[in-house]
Design a protein around this motif. Structure first.
Motif, PDB file in Angstrom:
ATOM      1  N   ARG A 265      34.488  46.264  55.101  1.00 52.69           N
ATOM      2  CA  ARG A 265      35.379  47.271  55.665  1.00 52.69           C
ATOM      3  C   ARG A 265      35.612  48.353  54.615  1.00 52.69           C
ATOM      4  NH1 ARG A 265      37.605  44.942  60.354  1.00 52.69           N
ATOM      5  NH2 ARG A 265      37.694  42.646  60.343  1.00 52.69           N
ATOM      6  N   PRO A 266      35.946  49.562  55.060  1.00 53.94           N
ATOM      7  CA  PRO A 266      36.128  50.665  54.115  1.00 53.94           C
ATOM      8  C   PRO A 266      37.469  50.647  53.390  1.00 53.94           C
ATOM      9  CG  PRO A 266      36.488  51.440  56.351  1.00 53.94           C
ATOM     10  CD  PRO A 266      36.005  50.023  56.462  1.00 53.94           C
ATOM     11  N   GLY A 267      38.364  49.722  53.782  1.00 54.65           N
ATOM     12  CA  GLY A 267      39.666  49.648  53.138  1.00 54.65           C
ATOM     13  C   GLY A 267      39.745  48.517  52.128  1.00 54.65           C
ATOM     14  N   ILE A 268      40.923  48.338  51.550  1.00 45.61           N
ATOM     15  CA  ILE A 268      41.154  47.250  50.601  1.00 45.61           C
ATOM     16  C   ILE A 268      42.078  46.214  51.233  1.00 45.61           C
ATOM     17  CG2 ILE A 268      40.840  48.738  48.592  1.00 45.61           C
ATOM     18  CD1 ILE A 268      43.868  48.832  48.270  1.00 45.61           C
ATOM     19  N   VAL A 269      42.018  45.002  50.730  1.00 43.26           N
ATOM     20  CA  VAL A 269      42.883  43.924  51.197  1.00 43.26           C
ATOM     21  C   VAL A 269      43.790  43.521  50.042  1.00 43.26           C
ATOM     22  CG1 VAL A 269      42.995  41.571  52.060  1.00 43.26           C
ATOM     23  CG2 VAL A 269      41.181  43.099  52.860  1.00 43.26           C
ATOM     24  N   MET A 270      45.097  43.571  50.285  1.00 37.43           N
ATOM     25  CA  MET A 270      46.093  43.194  49.284  1.00 37.43           C
ATOM     26  C   MET A 270      46.619  41.802  49.600  1.00 37.43           C
ATOM     27  SD  MET A 270      46.681  45.727  47.065  1.00 37.43           S
ATOM     28  CE  MET A 270      48.367  45.424  46.503  1.00 37.43           C
ATOM     29  N   ALA A 271      46.656  40.940  48.594  1.00 33.53           N
ATOM     30  CA  ALA A 271      47.294  39.634  48.736  1.00 33.53           C
ATOM     31  C   ALA A 271      48.757  39.792  48.361  1.00 33.53           C
ATOM     32  CB  ALA A 271      46.626  38.609  47.828  1.00 33.53           C
ATOM     33  N   THR A 272      49.649  39.397  49.262  1.00 35.47           N
ATOM     34  CA  THR A 272      51.082  39.577  49.055  1.00 35.47           C
ATOM     35  C   THR A 272      51.818  38.244  49.238  1.00 35.47           C
ATOM     36  OG1 THR A 272      51.914  39.964  51.308  1.00 35.47           O
ATOM     37  CG2 THR A 272      50.744  41.779  50.233  1.00 35.47           C
ATOM     38  N   GLU A 355      49.785  35.950  52.117  1.00 37.97           N
ATOM     39  CA  GLU A 355      49.623  36.939  53.188  1.00 37.97           C
ATOM     40  C   GLU A 355      48.682  38.056  52.731  1.00 37.97           C
ATOM     41  OE1 GLU A 355      51.186  36.123  56.140  1.00 37.97           O
ATOM     42  OE2 GLU A 355      51.574  34.352  54.915  1.00 37.97           O
ATOM     43  N   THR A 356      48.059  38.724  53.692  1.00 38.06           N
ATOM     44  CA  THR A 356      47.134  39.807  53.345  1.00 38.06           C
ATOM     45  C   THR A 356      47.441  41.056  54.165  1.00 38.06           C
ATOM     46  OG1 THR A 356      45.508  38.948  54.942  1.00 38.06           O
ATOM     47  CG2 THR A 356      45.261  38.280  52.645  1.00 38.06           C
ATOM     48  N   LEU A 357      47.449  42.183  53.478  1.00 37.54           N
ATOM     49  CA  LEU A 357      47.651  43.486  54.121  1.00 37.54           C
ATOM     50  C   LEU A 357      46.382  44.318  53.928  1.00 37.54           C
ATOM     51  CD1 LEU A 357      49.751  45.471  55.466  1.00 37.54           C
ATOM     52  CD2 LEU A 357      50.073  46.388  53.159  1.00 37.54           C
ATOM     53  N   TYR A 358      45.860  44.830  55.034  1.00 32.49           N
ATOM     54  CA  TYR A 358      44.687  45.704  54.985  1.00 32.49           C
ATOM     55  C   TYR A 358      45.148  47.151  54.895  1.00 32.49           C
ATOM     56  CZ  TYR A 358      40.403  48.118  56.406  1.00 32.49           C
ATOM     57  OH  TYR A 358      39.324  48.963  56.459  1.00 32.49           O
ATOM     58  N   ILE A 359      44.594  47.898  53.944  1.00 33.66           N
ATOM     59  CA  ILE A 359      44.974  49.293  53.720  1.00 33.66           C
ATOM     60  C   ILE A 359      43.729  50.164  53.811  1.00 33.66           C
ATOM     61  CG2 ILE A 359      46.043  50.946  52.147  1.00 33.66           C
ATOM     62  CD1 ILE A 359      47.447  48.581  50.798  1.00 33.66           C
TER      63      ILE A 359
END
Length: 379
Positions: A265-272, A355-359
């Motif tokens: 994917r063109p975005g990043i994934v943040m682990a929160t 948890e993961t947030l896609y940006i």
């Protein structure tokens, strides 16, 4: 020979525990925890002084984020203290036999050690050599033993302080949960935010039904607006590369990196961490909020014309489509259940970020690497 080997082991490699490093790490952890506690105190004061809905939102946001920062610092402290304490204990256990042998020899010599106190099978010369060896190593051995004892005491003290602080935070967890509820209510009660357009529910439903990719949805999202105010928010190009991350966490996957299924994917994934707040990095218009494909709840923010921030994977989203939200305002909250603080010292680093947030950042009609917009954050 066995006595000489044991002495060499203890003096040469047996006690390399790094006392100064332990002390420095303890000081750094304590400083981080202190800063987090100060932030929480300031946020609490601001909450008490808050009058209007917008001030209350800002104060509650600060209180919750300060708690998250303090919790992270204390978890790191507990983890570091536990690992260091365990390493020292294992080191001592592994060499317990050699230490017992050496202590037995020293005890038999008494307080005033003399070379004649040792008898050597090779005769007087061997006895003299053995006596001189013990006489030479006793001060060094004593210094090493004191260093180990000091390190163990330091680590245990550090752990005790962290456990006490963690217990205090655990006791206040209910208050923080109440703060999250109050924040949600304060966000719902806001009536003073400007609104650039009104969402057309029918157009939105039609777009969702016809969309099979995030790219297609983001490209057509402006079609759902009615009565949109002409113009755009001020440019934020001068802040490119310096914007704060929308959430506290670490980058799990960078733009273009494949996941376990081989999908890129063109975005990043943040682990929160569970329940982490997601905020808007800059003032922005809410272009869309709601479910989308397999991304979960999605928030699309428009800081200026031809620039969009897509945030996906939240459990709750805040705000209404068309509203202009100030920088730092919560726009969502991650899901999950916070782990028991008492378990954090036993877990490995990062295991509490479940948890993961896609940006995704889009300039014009195309996605770009989000890391070109955000300041690098260690989480």
């Amino acid at each position: 020979m066995r006595l000489g080997w044991a002495l060499c082991l203890w003096l040469g490699v047996g006690l390399g525990f790094g006392g100064p490093a332990v002390a420095q790490e303890a000081e750094e952890i304590a400083a981080a925890a202190t800063r987090a506690a100060d932030r929480l105190s300031e946020a609490t004061d601001a909450l008490e002084a808050a009058k209007g809905a917008r001030d209350r939102v800002r104060a509650l946001t600060g209180a919750v984020q300060s708690y998250e920062a303090g919790l992270a610092a204390l978890r790191d402290g507990l983890r570091a203290a536990t690992i260091e304490e365990r390493r020292l204990a294992l080191k001592l256990d592994a060499q317990r036999a050699e230490l017992a042998q050496l202590l037995g020899v020293l005890q038999s010599m008494g307080d005033n050690a003399r070379p004649t106190a040792l008898l050597h099978p090779s005769g007087a010369l061997g006895t003299a050599r053995a006596g001189m060896l013990v006489s030479d190593v006793v001060p060094a051995l004593d210094a090493r033993a004191q260093a180990v004892a000091a390190d163990l005491t330091r680590v245990r003290d550090m752990r005790a302080v962290r456990q006490k602080a963690a217990a205090d935070l655990q006791a206040g967890l209910a208050q923080v949960q109440e703060a999250r509820v109050a924040l949600s209510q304060a966000l719902a009660d806001r009536v003073d935010l400007p609104r650039r357009f009104i969402e057309d529910p029918a157009r939105t439903a039609a777009l969702l039904a016809a969309t099979d990719t995030l790219d297609a949805f983001a490209t057509q999202i402006r079609s759902v607006a009615r009565n949109e105010v002409p113009g755009s928010l001020p440019s934020v190009l001068h802040r490119k590369g310096r914007l704060p991350m929308p959430v506290q966490g670490v980058i799990l996957r960078r733009a273009g990196e494949a996941d376990a299924a081989g999908i890129t994917r063109p975005g990043i994934v943040m682990a929160t961490r569970p329940q982490a707040l997601v905020t808007t990095p800059v003032a922005a218009t809410i272009r869309y909020r709601g479910p989308l494909l397999d991304y979960g709840l999605v928030m699309i923010l428009e800081p200026q014309a031809d620039l969009m921030f897509v945030l996906a994977g939240m459990e709750v989203v805040y705000g209404e489509t068309g509203e202009v939200v100030p920088a730092g305002t919560p726009v969502g909250r991650m899901g999950g259940t916070p782990a028991d603080l008492s378990s954090q010292g036993r877990e490995g680093a990062g295991t509490d970020r479940t948890e993961t947030l896609y940006i995704e950042v889009r300039e014009g009609q195309s996605p770009v690497d989000p890391q070109t917009w955000f300041a690098q954050d260690k989480g």
